[in-house]
Design an enzyme around this catalytic site. Sequence first.
Site, PDB file in Angstrom:
ATOM      1  N   LYS A  75     -12.943  -1.613   6.699  1.00 15.38           N
ATOM      2  CA  LYS A  75     -12.253  -2.533   7.611  1.00 15.38           C
ATOM      3  C   LYS A  75     -12.721  -2.290   9.039  1.00 15.38           C
ATOM      4  CE  LYS A  75      -8.592  -1.914   4.315  1.00 15.38           C
ATOM      5  NZ  LYS A  75      -8.671  -3.174   3.582  1.00 15.38           N
ATOM      6  N   TRP A 124       0.830  -1.216   0.000  1.00 17.76           N
ATOM      7  CA  TRP A 124       0.000   0.000   0.000  1.00 17.76           C
ATOM      8  C   TRP A 124       0.851   1.246   0.000  1.00 17.76           C
ATOM      9  CZ3 TRP A 124      -4.368  -0.427  -2.095  1.00 17.76           C
ATOM     10  CH2 TRP A 124      -5.061  -1.638  -2.034  1.00 17.76           C
ATOM     11  N   ASP A 164      -1.849   6.724   6.143  1.00 21.81           N
ATOM     12  CA  ASP A 164      -2.912   5.893   5.565  1.00 21.81           C
ATOM     13  C   ASP A 164      -3.296   4.870   6.632  1.00 21.81           C
ATOM     14  OD1 ASP A 164      -4.499   4.031   4.368  1.00 21.81           O
ATOM     15  OD2 ASP A 164      -3.091   3.523   2.753  1.00 21.81           O
TER      16      ASP A 164
HETATM   17  N1  PMP Z   1      -4.462   1.500   1.972  1.00 19.29           N
HETATM   18  C1  PMP Z   1      -4.515   0.395   2.730  1.00 19.29           C
HETATM   19  C2  PMP Z   1      -3.556   0.241   3.873  1.00 19.29           C
HETATM   20  C3  PMP Z   1      -5.444  -0.595   2.428  1.00 19.29           C
HETATM   21  O1  PMP Z   1      -5.497  -1.713   3.167  1.00 19.29           O
HETATM   22  C4  PMP Z   1      -6.340  -0.415   1.338  1.00 19.29           C
HETATM   23  C5  PMP Z   1      -7.407  -1.409   0.992  1.00 19.29           C
HETATM   24  N2  PMP Z   1      -7.128  -2.720   1.229  1.00 19.29           N
HETATM   25  C6  PMP Z   1      -6.222   0.750   0.572  1.00 19.29           C
HETATM   26  C7  PMP Z   1      -5.291   1.703   0.934  1.00 19.29           C
HETATM   27  C8  PMP Z   1      -7.115   1.001  -0.593  1.00 19.29           C
HETATM   28  O2  PMP Z   1      -8.336   1.382  -0.115  1.00 19.29           O
HETATM   29  P1  PMP Z   1      -9.596   1.657  -1.022  1.00 19.29           P
HETATM   30  O3  PMP Z   1      -9.990   0.355  -1.616  1.00 19.29           O
HETATM   31  O4  PMP Z   1     -10.584   2.203  -0.040  1.00 19.29           O
HETATM   32  O5  PMP Z   1      -9.209   2.650  -2.052  1.00 19.29           O
END
Ligand code: PMP
Length: 357
Positions: free
Chosen positions: A193, A102, A169
């Site tokens: 989550k 991520w 994030d």
């Molecule tokens: N950052 C992290 C740490 C994540 O776990 C996720 C989703 N698994 C995201 C960003 C992406 O999030 P979204 O699908 O809401 O764009």
Amino acid sequence: MARVFNFSAGPAMVPEAVIQKARDEMLDWQGSGMSVMEMSHRGKEFMSIAEKAEADLRELMAIPANYKVLFLQGGASSQFAMVPMNLLRGKTGADYINTGAWSKKAIAEAKRYCEVNIAGEGDGSNVPAQNALQLSADAAYVHFTPNETIGGVEFPYLPETGDVPLVADMSSTILSRPMDVSKYGVIYAGAQKNIGPAGLTVVIVRDDLIGETIAGTPSMFSYQTHVDTDSMYNTPPTYGWYLAGLVFEWLKEKGGLAGMAAINERKAGKLYAAIDNSDFYANPVALDCRSLMNIPFTLANADLDATFLAEAKEIGLVTLKGHRSVGGMRASIYNAMPEEGVDALVSFMADFEKRNG
Ligand code: PMP
């Protein structure tokens, strides 16, 4: 009715009490004669829902008055762009700490808008130490991912960045334990989550960082737009916002974030102990960087993975397959995963090992 223990990384479990309350209010929210999903976002009923949700989140996280709370759409992925668009404020570069999948996505997106200095990197199983960080004095901000959802790698410390705003994030760790919001410039998280259903994105931003965007920034990507309109510049994700509010109420009943932290530590402790006390299971993450929320583990013999998953599913333990980039298993145990779910997994793991180890 048979509810399963769902170990998905997200969308993930929502507290059963919250779903029941939503069910009870589904057709007629508190005598309004309509479902929350049918309400005008500008009507007094929804406004009261929205305000209560924000107030409860502020209370839970002890968010200082000089921070705005935004309820947006677009997921954490949109924040990968919104952060540089709003935070560069005349600067040309930002620092990013890379600790996994991520972080890399955030970095790739930021490179479209600015110079990215990689201030530190983990090896996939750890995070760089504070004294290994190479922060640039003129960075617009420092971005990091406190918890890498795929790798199961969590920062054991809060990066110290001096006067440079820290951006986090927090998608997979928000609300899992108390944290000092005043240490951050921006906190963002997709809801799916630890907050509620997918489609809602929560952004907490210090007010002095709002107001200047890079040329060409769409109105929807400017924090100022959403601050000026109380997150109602366009139609917000009303039902997700409502459910998030129910989750915040549930968290308050559970003793707030300190209460959640104690439960989360106990849950994760049981699962890590089960992994560590066996030669059959392994977790690759450095001890001090192990995630409280996402616990990847492998079986000594990967040929047994499919059997493990099938047998687990049969007894109601689902979505344990590891991310396709990592393989093995991953148990995501967010706030809404009951301790009994972890107990059931631990006892299944012991039983499976006995029969196959
Ligand atoms: N950052 C992290 C740490 C994540 O776990 C996720 C989703 N698994 C995201 C960003 C992406 O999030 P979204 O699908 O809401 O764009």
